[in-house]
Design an enzyme around this catalytic site. Sequence first.
Site, PDB file in Angstrom:
ATOM      1  N   LYS A 242       0.554  12.043  -6.937  1.00  0.00           N
ATOM      2  CA  LYS A 242      -0.767  11.869  -5.938  1.00  0.00           C
ATOM      3  C   LYS A 242      -1.136  12.415  -4.814  1.00  0.00           C
ATOM      4  CE  LYS A 242      -2.114   8.965  -3.970  1.00  0.00           C
ATOM      5  NZ  LYS A 242      -2.051   7.182  -4.261  1.00  0.00           N
TER       6      LYS A 242
ATOM      7  N   ASP B 210       1.243  10.461   1.784  1.00  0.00           N
ATOM      8  CA  ASP B 210       0.463   9.295   1.011  1.00  0.00           C
ATOM      9  C   ASP B 210       0.716  10.082  -0.924  1.00  0.00           C
ATOM     10  OD1 ASP B 210       0.316   7.524  -0.884  1.00  0.00           O
ATOM     11  OD2 ASP B 210      -1.517   7.477  -0.466  1.00  0.00           O
TER      12      ASP B 210
ATOM     13  N   ARG C 190      -6.333   1.018 -12.508  1.00  0.00           N
ATOM     14  CA  ARG C 190      -7.648   1.519 -11.427  1.00  0.00           C
ATOM     15  C   ARG C 190      -7.788   2.709 -11.822  1.00  0.00           C
ATOM     16  NH1 ARG C 190      -4.834   2.548  -5.175  1.00  0.00           N
ATOM     17  NH2 ARG C 190      -6.330   4.290  -4.690  1.00  0.00           N
TER      18      ARG C 190
ATOM     19  N   SER D  38       1.121  -1.295   0.342  1.00  0.00           N
ATOM     20  CA  SER D  38       0.232  -0.013   0.225  1.00  0.00           C
ATOM     21  C   SER D  38       1.585   1.475  -0.170  1.00  0.00           C
ATOM     22  CB  SER D  38      -0.934   0.696   1.253  1.00  0.00           C
ATOM     23  OG  SER D  38      -1.273   0.943   1.681  1.00  0.00           O
ATOM     24  N   GLY D  39       0.433   2.026  -1.104  1.00  0.00           N
ATOM     25  CA  GLY D  39       1.231   3.777  -0.967  1.00  0.00           C
ATOM     26  C   GLY D  39       0.758   4.283   0.292  1.00  0.00           C
ATOM     27  N   LEU D  40      -0.200   4.230   0.957  1.00  0.00           N
ATOM     28  CA  LEU D  40      -0.739   4.922   2.542  1.00  0.00           C
ATOM     29  C   LEU D  40       0.280   4.579   2.789  1.00  0.00           C
ATOM     30  CD1 LEU D  40      -2.380   6.941   3.640  1.00  0.00           C
ATOM     31  CD2 LEU D  40      -3.869   4.410   4.321  1.00  0.00           C
TER      32      LEU D  40
ATOM     33  N   ASP E  93       1.724  -1.070  -4.806  1.00  0.00           N
ATOM     34  CA  ASP E  93       0.429   0.574  -5.214  1.00  0.00           C
ATOM     35  C   ASP E  93       0.812   1.156  -5.531  1.00  0.00           C
ATOM     36  OD1 ASP E  93      -0.819   2.239  -5.460  1.00  0.00           O
ATOM     37  OD2 ASP E  93      -0.954   2.602  -2.978  1.00  0.00           O
TER      38      ASP E  93
ATOM     39  N   HIS F  30     -12.331   1.628  -7.318  1.00  0.00           N
ATOM     40  CA  HIS F  30     -12.211   2.321  -6.263  1.00  0.00           C
ATOM     41  C   HIS F  30     -13.535   3.130  -5.762  1.00  0.00           C
ATOM     42  CE1 HIS F  30     -10.829   2.583  -2.221  1.00  0.00           C
ATOM     43  NE2 HIS F  30      -9.795   3.840  -2.465  1.00  0.00           N
TER      44      HIS F  30
ATOM     45  N   ASP G 132       0.501   3.905  -8.152  1.00  0.00           N
ATOM     46  CA  ASP G 132       0.333   5.057  -7.728  1.00  0.00           C
ATOM     47  C   ASP G 132       0.168   5.474  -9.300  1.00  0.00           C
ATOM     48  OD1 ASP G 132       0.011   5.206  -4.792  1.00  0.00           O
ATOM     49  OD2 ASP G 132       1.951   6.651  -5.021  1.00  0.00           O
TER      50      ASP G 132
ATOM     51  N   GLU H 212      -2.817   3.566 -11.227  1.00  0.00           N
ATOM     52  CA  GLU H 212      -3.838   4.473 -10.866  1.00  0.00           C
ATOM     53  C   GLU H 212      -4.337   5.751 -11.937  1.00  0.00           C
ATOM     54  OE1 GLU H 212      -3.643   4.950  -6.354  1.00  0.00           O
ATOM     55  OE2 GLU H 212      -3.317   7.113  -6.865  1.00  0.00           O
TER      56      GLU H 212
ATOM     57  N   ASN I 244      -4.082  11.400  -1.421  1.00  0.00           N
ATOM     58  CA  ASN I 244      -4.790   9.552  -1.651  1.00  0.00           C
ATOM     59  C   ASN I 244      -6.062   9.795  -1.923  1.00  0.00           C
ATOM     60  OD1 ASN I 244      -6.577   7.696   1.016  1.00  0.00           O
ATOM     61  ND2 ASN I 244      -4.506   6.773   0.369  1.00  0.00           N
ATOM     62  N   SER I 245      -6.997   8.945  -2.252  1.00  0.00           N
ATOM     63  CA  SER I 245      -8.377   9.025  -2.777  1.00  0.00           C
ATOM     64  C   SER I 245      -9.294   9.979  -1.630  1.00  0.00           C
ATOM     65  CB  SER I 245      -8.622   7.707  -3.624  1.00  0.00           C
ATOM     66  OG  SER I 245      -8.221   6.832  -3.821  1.00  0.00           O
TER      67      SER I 245
HETATM   68  C1  SPV Z   1      -3.251   2.334  -0.469  1.00  0.00           C
HETATM   69  O1  SPV Z   1      -3.498   1.679  -0.113  1.00  0.00           O
HETATM   70  O2  SPV Z   1      -2.232   3.268  -0.297  1.00  0.00           O
HETATM   71  C2  SPV Z   1      -4.548   2.782  -1.704  1.00  0.00           C
HETATM   72  C3  SPV Z   1      -5.827   2.027  -1.133  1.00  0.00           C
HETATM   73  O3  SPV Z   1      -4.117   3.428  -3.074  1.00  0.00           O
HETATM   74  S1  SPV Z   1      -6.359   3.726  -0.752  1.00  0.00           S
HETATM   75  O4  SPV Z   1      -6.387   4.605  -0.129  1.00  0.00           O
HETATM   76  O5  SPV Z   1      -7.852   2.806  -0.231  1.00  0.00           O
HETATM   77  O6  SPV Z   1      -6.585   4.221  -1.600  1.00  0.00           O
HETATM   78 MG    MG Z   2      -2.114   3.966  -2.959  1.00  0.00          MG
END
Ligand code: SPV
Ligand code: MG
Length: 523
Positions: A97, A35, A136, A23-25, A62, A167, A64, A91, A99-100
């Site tokens: 980027k 993130d 994504r 996971s990027g986050l 992930d 997502h 990104d 994505e 975070n979503s």
């Molecule tokens: C991450 O885990 O970094 C993701 C998923 O990209 S989210 O945080 O839901 O965007």
């Molecule tokens: Mg991410």
Amino acid sequence: MEAHNGLSAKLCEEAGFEAIWGSGLSISAALGVRDSNEASWTQVLDVLEFMADAASIPILLDGDTGYGNFNNVRRLIKKLEQRNVAGVCLEDKLFPKTNSFIDGEKQRLAAVDEFCGKIRAAKDTQQDPDFVVVARTEAFIAGWGLEEALLRATAYAENGADAILVHSKRKDSNDIMSFMENWKLDVPVVIVPTKYPTEPLAKLEAAGVTNFIFANHSLRTVITALQTNLRKLYETRDLMSVQNDIVKVDEVFRLQNVQELKRSEQRYLPDNAANTRAVVLMASKGDFGDLVADKPKAMLRLHGKPILIWHQEAFRRQGIVNVAAVRGYRKEAVNVEGLHYFDNDDFASTGELSSLYAARDFLRGDMIVAYGDIVFDDFILQNLMTAPGAIKIAVDAAWKLRARSDAHRDLVITDGDADPLRDHTCRLLEIGSSNRAVSQDKATGEWIGLLYLSAEKTGQIAALLDGWANKQPEKLKHGDLPMLLNHLVASGETISVVHSYGHWRDLDDQKDLLAAQNAEQPN
Ligand code: SPV
Ligand code: MG
């Protein structure tokens, strides 16, 4: 299941998960940054390398936006494959980027054709046919809705994506359910149900979703545990307040596979210093007058510490912890902790071999035999241990610079020229002992009083001493170590001489001790 470092990756695998979400986050949070591509892509790659080494299940990174355009994606794929990472998720947002779940609707999406180019570049770059590229779409996140999501997912699938990640940040699964109702391509759909945790996965599975990512639940578990326990520890200052809630240190060692290292050390470190023992011969009284009225000379202090402790510490610095001392004169005053003790109560009428034989039970394995009245710099012992040879003695080639109390005792004659730089090790031919004088002109050095024996030689010498004890007790009683060395040479043994220049002292009398005290500290 999400992981953000080697340890969490390993725990994902042990918990039974089939694959890891890099996971990027979570990786950025674990690194202490946002993130928002604050960690560079190579810093992320370094974390992935540890994760891939720690776990054997596949890792989906992930990735990104791919950290740039198609060209950056190509290099990313190459590096991921080199590190055994199984796939990447790209994505359709813009670098850098966000975070979503942060202001998702304000986020701009990448142009469809530009993003399709990245997917094609990724698929064209991969060498391993099993490497997976997941595309994504953030269409729902950015507020575009179903139509845009389907249009993008279809374009990405048609340009080679192995799976589509849709997502959504709704609290229900309506986005996903409507997407699945309209998804007709035979390309798997992956979701990240972080924001709709109450929706049963079985329902989404029934709708056709094939893969679920628990995207940040390792990280959030760690944060909860850390916050709880750190608060407790800060408030109570009592380790027991968390003792039952944390794993034992042994569990940490298990996760690090410390056992494997132990096994390998046995296999690859045959001269493992931890298996080497040392015995210090310190039974005799020596010529120290009043100074030794109530204690033996090994207990005299040098720079604040008994000489015996200098020995103990010098051995320990080389990894030798199993150390014995053979006491005699004023043995009751020898009280250094952590040593094995043997006694030669006949010290007044016997020699060194009797003292060595007093430690008969200790004589096994690789051994160092040391005189008790010497101090030496670390490198002398280190060189002695690492030089080749099964029987080795440390010899000072600068012996002529020393004031010596005995004309020939311990002087060595070798088959080399005793220049430590040119001729680091050579063979012992003869050594001066109490019953053998050697010519000073032929001598090339002075034995320092450190002898190394391989385990095999220790065994042979112990057996030799057993024989003398039974059949020639006088030999054992009065013999000194040089006499033993001469005997070994005469019976065809090779004794390697490890030369050095100076950097040691023997303390034969008060004058020596005074000189040592006025000199620099050893080591
Ligand atoms: C991450 O885990 O970094 C993701 C998923 O990209 S989210 O945080 O839901 O965007
Ligand atoms: Mg991410």
